[in-house]
Design an enzyme around this catalytic site. Structure first.
Site, short mmCIF file in Angstrom:
data_model
loop_
_atom_site.label_atom_id
_atom_site.label_comp_id
_atom_site.label_asym_id
_atom_site.label_seq_id
_atom_site.Cartn_x
_atom_site.Cartn_y
_atom_site.Cartn_z
N LYS A 38 0.95 -1.34 -0.35
CA LYS A 38 0.39 0.07 -0.02
C LYS A 38 0.69 0.78 -0.08
O LYS A 38 2.16 1.40 0.57
CB LYS A 38 -0.98 0.11 1.04
CG LYS A 38 -1.38 -1.45 1.24
CD LYS A 38 -2.90 -1.29 0.11
CE LYS A 38 -3.65 -2.37 0.33
NZ LYS A 38 -4.84 -2.40 0.08
N ASP B 147 0.10 -0.37 -4.26
CA ASP B 147 -1.51 -0.11 -4.86
C ASP B 147 -2.31 1.55 -3.36
O ASP B 147 -1.87 1.17 -2.59
CB ASP B 147 -2.25 -0.59 -3.91
CG ASP B 147 -3.59 -0.85 -3.47
OD1 ASP B 147 -4.76 0.59 -3.95
OD2 ASP B 147 -4.74 -1.80 -3.46
N GLU C 72 -2.03 0.12 -8.38
CA GLU C 72 -3.98 -0.26 -8.92
C GLU C 72 -4.38 1.48 -7.64
O GLU C 72 -4.19 2.25 -6.98
CB GLU C 72 -3.53 -1.22 -7.33
CG GLU C 72 -5.31 -1.96 -7.02
CD GLU C 72 -4.79 -2.97 -6.51
OE1 GLU C 72 -4.10 -3.66 -6.57
OE2 GLU C 72 -5.89 -3.22 -6.01
N GLU D 33 -11.00 -2.96 -8.39
CA GLU D 33 -12.32 -2.90 -6.55
C GLU D 33 -13.42 -2.09 -6.46
O GLU D 33 -15.20 -2.99 -6.06
CB GLU D 33 -11.21 -3.06 -6.30
CG GLU D 33 -11.42 -2.05 -5.09
CD GLU D 33 -9.49 -1.85 -4.10
OE1 GLU D 33 -9.02 -2.68 -4.32
OE2 GLU D 33 -10.38 -2.34 -2.84
N ASP E 237 -14.50 -7.22 -8.32
CA ASP E 237 -14.93 -7.31 -7.37
C ASP E 237 -15.55 -8.06 -7.75
O ASP E 237 -16.64 -8.20 -8.43
CB ASP E 237 -15.36 -5.77 -6.06
CG ASP E 237 -15.38 -6.26 -5.10
OD1 ASP E 237 -14.29 -6.55 -4.09
OD2 ASP E 237 -16.44 -7.08 -4.54
N HIS F 224 -10.18 -8.27 -7.20
CA HIS F 224 -9.72 -8.44 -5.57
C HIS F 224 -10.21 -9.21 -4.41
O HIS F 224 -11.22 -10.01 -4.78
CB HIS F 224 -10.80 -7.05 -5.83
CG HIS F 224 -10.61 -5.99 -4.36
ND1 HIS F 224 -11.76 -6.49 -3.59
CD2 HIS F 224 -9.92 -5.77 -3.52
CE1 HIS F 224 -11.79 -5.80 -2.66
NE2 HIS F 224 -10.37 -5.51 -2.70
#
Lengths: 477, 477
Positions: free
Chosen positions: A223, A274, A300, A329, A352, A379
């Site tokens: 992240k 992400d 992402e 997602e 998702d 996701h």
């Protein structure tokens, strides 16, 4: 198969189930700094006792809004004949999204669509259980015509027509049996997001990265987006571990096809980053240029999930830096994916399982992605998402795209213990294929878990409100 | 202006108010075949007794879902200081949409965003009342810097930056006073949708069209999309009335600037058609080619409202036929409008006052539309929408676009009697400018109306459930 009597949908229950992930830092990223992974679960039952489970995923507060909406959507199908629904799942989807008054609340987006997803998926779970097959196998055994009939094509025929879809599926028929056999033996490729949540300190990131390598993973996601220097330090820490041959498990091999074009390091490990939507388009471009040294495969969710034009601009700007773009997602329906694909905005399509309106809409997105040549890497994580998505990736591999070379399916090792048919990972870091004929869509949750973590009245939350420890063991049934 | 003590937000009430429009055929179109125009209304009150009203609009079933969501959003601002909110409305919007857990339910779309709109608009109503100005006047009196500070720029800076917005607003400063004076004298241009709902028979269409002409209207909208032959017949009926000089009211004049490029007939009347999202992209193109003979200015909502790429394709294909494209009433946030504008997908931008998240997001869309040179003609009708949008068009004219030549603001003559400050139309078929200092955002509803039409416990609905007539007169207070 002889027609069965699955009965009429006679009742349903909705469960607001919340797990206290906020206390551990699991699931924290640049946008979502606090979250209790939650399931808005609906359980339908027919008058012959057949059950179907479906849920959508939220991160806590507001799970009750979705539960409230699920009740209204679910009410519309009480009294319907289950076999009539199963006979035309495409028509059933149209029915779910066509209510004009509910449609006004979307259309096909947000809370009402999350509710639609839970209801639609519950009927797919019931359908698969009625046929004694896991969901993926139910669909893989469809003829191309049945597959197309189960897919929602409304609003996407400028990207793919039914005829084109049929031709694509027929072309894949020949290799289906071989692919099914292969994936059952080898498992489906996975990657882990467990190593790099923003809430984890460096020592935890290091430990988890080493553990993930030992489990056989070679794709790792971090992240980013709160602070460039911080991101670079954390990414270099991960790179120092995953690029070091000394850290590789014994007997490890990497198929070059699976890492092609992914900025893999010397050991064949791939890093993805992400940002969870924190940037505007120009910010995303400037920030990501600074992360070039850590050579991510993709960024992402660089910006607002609705912004196909923005993603296309970001992808174009980052191409010279060797960085791709992934999103999906939070892409709310097939029309959003259609535009992402039409505008060449993504390298990877991250559907998702329960943000779009259920399997019928997923099939549409799988077909469009295959036509546009974009790999689907769903996701997952949260609660229940891994359980759902293995089915979707199996359908994609066996009958739609016909390839799992470049695909990786997200895996997060959280909360699987609450499900009767939890996902599992084999020694090569790949998802095992669900084979139990009672699996359905893998989303059936233990009654005890739904009771203990019911919000706010379940034993866990009652104890938490008093500041007391919760002694319950969700696995003990 | 001296700082006031408006107090702290001490409480709120949410009202699920539904009007029985389903019985009359009002509001029926190719997508929405049954609807009870409804208001999910929130009323905030401060501890000094200041009130703010805000609502979002739905078409019936599901209004309770929105009310449920409003309560959760509204809860977050109880205890906040009203003047602190007013001091930075941009920051307040960020606060409303930044809750990570609520954000997951959108983000910024669907039920949670409708709830955000109601709450945000209620605070704007309160702010305007606190200053003793109608909402439009409050904002028109902002400096360009205050205007920009009240606007949400997140995720749209690739289309317009704060600096560009500031430059645009400063350029318009000089003419503001003159434009304000002019529009107060002349009113703001309007068009009527009351003539052509699908549920009306030809005789009713004919009667209403003649009435609308007599009221001074020269833009007319017809619902289409259920059947080509039917649409052609109904459109030709309307054209035969509005193109006939004998039907024009005495002393009527039409400014050529106001009908330029709109396919106006010999009397200067303009026809628009609205499909309410019934088509796929290729269908929209084929269907509309067949409606070329009736020469509409634009086709409104030809396909899914999320599909900027699709609208761009339709616009391009219909250009040789002289038919434009309009959309926006279901466009769910500023990112959707950004893409519609970036892709040259629309001739007319039809913002809705309470589908996007309130005035802060509207200001962003007005600024983008002005920069891209697309006229804003807000969506109205329903219940409360006309009351809201006159304020938005006045802001657009006086300080953003600086023009109302090509604009027309939708007007539907329904349900205005329930509001304390109802809109009205002058003899030239133009909206009167709200001037009462107590107006706020014009959205305050009579207590009696909120009680009588409360669903399901209000007197009207109790009577309806028993099949009894309802004798209440909503105007009697």
């Amino acid at each position: 198969m002889a027609q069965q009597n699955s009965g009429k949908i006679s009742k349903f229950e909705v469960h607001d189930v919340r797990f206290p992930t906020n206390v551990t830092g699991d699931g924290t990223d640049a946008m979502n700094k606090e979250c209790d992974y939650s399931s808005a679960m609906v359980v339908f039952e027919t008058d012959t006792g057949l059950k179907g489970y479906g849920m959508t995923f939220t991160i806590g507060r507001g799970n009750d809004i979705v539960c409230y909406a699920i009740k209204e959507v679910a009410n519309r199908i009480v009294g319907m004949d289950a076999e009539e629904i199963f006979a035309d799942m495409g028509k059933f989807f149209d029915f779910l999204v066509a209510d004009p008054q509910h449609r006004w609340l979307g259309p096909e987006k947000g809370v009402i669509h999350l509710a639609t997803a839970a209801v639609s998926n519950a009927l797919w779970d019931m359908y698969a259980k009625a046929r004694g097959k896991p969901l993926w196998k139910l669909i893989v055994d469809f003829t191309p015509e049945e597959f197309v009939k189960s897919t929602c094509f409304r609003y996407i025929t400028d990207a793919i027509t039914k005829d084109e879809a049929l031709a694509l599926l027929k072309k894949q028929e020949a290799g289906k049996a071989a692919r099914e056999k292969e994936v059952i033996e080898r498992g489906y490729p996975a990657y882990t997001t467990s190593v790099g949540w923003l809430g984890y300190d460096d020592a935890k990131v290091e430990r988890l990265t080493k553990e993930a390598l030992a489990q056989g993973f070679n794709h790792f996601k971090l992240k980013v987006g709160a602070d460039v220097e911080d991101d670079l330090r954390r990414a270099k820490l991960i790179r120092s571990i995953i690029d070091n041959p000394a850290n590789m498990p014994a007997g490890r091999t990497v198929d070059p096809k699976t890492i092609e074009g992914k900025n893999a390091g010397p050991t064949g490990c791939v890093l993805m980053v992400d940002a969870n939507q924190v940037w505007d388009v120009p910010q995303a471009i400037e920030y990501m240029k600074q992360l070039e040294p850590i050579k991510p495969w993709f960024i992402e969710e660089p910006t607002a999930p609705d912004d196909a034009v923005g993603h296309a601009a970001i992808r174009k700007a980052l191409k010279p830096y060797g960085i791709g773009v992934a999103t999906g997602e939070h892409a709310h329906n097939r029309m959003t994916f259609k535009q992402l694909l039409q505008l060449d905005a993504i390298d990877v399509c991250q559907i998702d399982s329960c943000r779009v309106g259920g399997v019928q809409e997923i099939l549409a997105i799988l077909l469009m992605s295959a036509k546009f040549g974009v790999p689907v890497c769903p996701h997952a994580g949260g609660v229940g998402l891994c359980e759902y998505v293995i089915h979707l990736s199996l359908i994609d591999y066996i009958c739609v795209s016909g390839t799992m070379d470049r695909n990786v399916l997200e895996f997060v090792d959280h909360l699987h213990e609450h499900f009767l048919f939890p996902v599992s990972i084999n020694k090569d870091g790949r998802y095992n294929v669900p084979l139990d004929p009672k699996t359905g869509y893998s989303i059936e949750m233990f009654d005890q878990s739904m009771m203990d973590y019911a919000f706010p009245e379940g034993a866990y939350w009652v104890a938490a409100a008093k500041g007391e420890p919760f002694a319950g063991a969700p696995q003990a049934h």
